[in-house]
Write an enzyme that holds these catalytic residues in place. Sequence first.
Site, PDB file in Angstrom:
ATOM      1  N   GLU A   1      59.652 -12.798  35.055  1.00 19.95           N
ATOM      2  CA  GLU A   1      60.336 -11.911  34.111  1.00 19.95           C
ATOM      3  C   GLU A   1      59.507 -10.646  33.906  1.00 19.95           C
ATOM      4  O   GLU A   1      58.583 -10.638  33.082  1.00 19.95           O
ATOM      5  CB  GLU A   1      60.514 -12.604  32.761  1.00 19.95           C
ATOM      6  CG  GLU A   1      61.458 -13.777  32.793  1.00 19.95           C
ATOM      7  CD  GLU A   1      62.112 -13.983  31.430  1.00 19.95           C
ATOM      8  OE1 GLU A   1      63.340 -13.928  31.354  1.00 19.95           O
ATOM      9  OE2 GLU A   1      61.385 -14.172  30.441  1.00 19.95           O
TER      10      GLU A   1
ATOM     11  N   HIS B   1      56.494 -17.248  27.524  1.00 17.65           N
ATOM     12  CA  HIS B   1      57.474 -16.160  27.444  1.00 17.65           C
ATOM     13  C   HIS B   1      56.772 -14.899  26.922  1.00 17.65           C
ATOM     14  O   HIS B   1      55.904 -14.986  26.044  1.00 17.65           O
ATOM     15  CB  HIS B   1      58.644 -16.544  26.530  1.00 17.65           C
ATOM     16  CG  HIS B   1      59.770 -15.569  26.623  1.00 17.65           C
ATOM     17  ND1 HIS B   1      59.751 -14.374  25.949  1.00 17.65           N
ATOM     18  CD2 HIS B   1      60.911 -15.585  27.348  1.00 17.65           C
ATOM     19  CE1 HIS B   1      60.853 -13.697  26.257  1.00 17.65           C
ATOM     20  NE2 HIS B   1      61.570 -14.415  27.107  1.00 17.65           N
TER      21      HIS B   1
END
Length: 253
Positions: free
Chosen positions: A164, A95
């Site tokens: 993302e 992430h």
Amino acid sequence: MNKKIIIANWKMHPNTLAEAESLYHFSCDSCIAGGNNAEVIVCPPFVYLEALSKIESSTGLGAQNCHWEQEGAFTGEVSPVMLKQFGVKYVILGHSERRWKMNEDDEMINEKMKAVLNNDMTPILAVGERKKDEDREHILIDQISKNIGGIDREDIDKIIIAYEPVWTISTTKDKEKETPEHALEAFKIIKDILNKLIGEEINIPILYGGSVDSKNVGSFVSKPEIAGVLVGGASINKEEFGKIIEIVSGIKS
Ligand code: PGA
């Protein structure tokens, strides 16, 4: 027909176990209300996993990170073996908040990917460029080739990728939001990288993440190439998350 996937990344929220249980129950109930037509995976902070694993539900349980070793002198870390015993089936890795705020590099992420797969859990590998004007093809090639390097061929099919773009995360400004059309160009790049790296056609789920909410989720998930969404802020807001599940549940792959 595959169900669309919704991953709830609660990040470092909520502040109490009571709120976590209430949010989890709400997410499970929303799945049922949607006829279980969407696959919902909730990724809470580590400390809530045990309590939430005891709640019977069709919702999958995931973690937001883990260490690559099974055990050892790694103060403050949690191993994949520890996660597994609480029914964790998925682990978000790479992430952007871990890459950039916690200085995780590609080699660490690669070790974590292997550890999660070796423990029969599914890694959700988050990739994406930091700034809108960066050369995202170059960045995606670099991240994906390093993050999945050395993984056995049969394990490649068990991976979920989440695209993302970091510049779109946690924003309320429309001009900082990603469009499905622009995101799809990145999806094509990711697919081409995978096919080239592995040397054959790879069909693993690729999700979109970055300020997904009830207003834009339909425009992303209605694209056949987009297998689902990774939702941060909106996943801890019951009203928003309930609407997201309802919308995605109504979309057929
Ligand atoms: P956001 O977060 O939905 O709040 O932008 C997404 C993420 O960071 O995974």
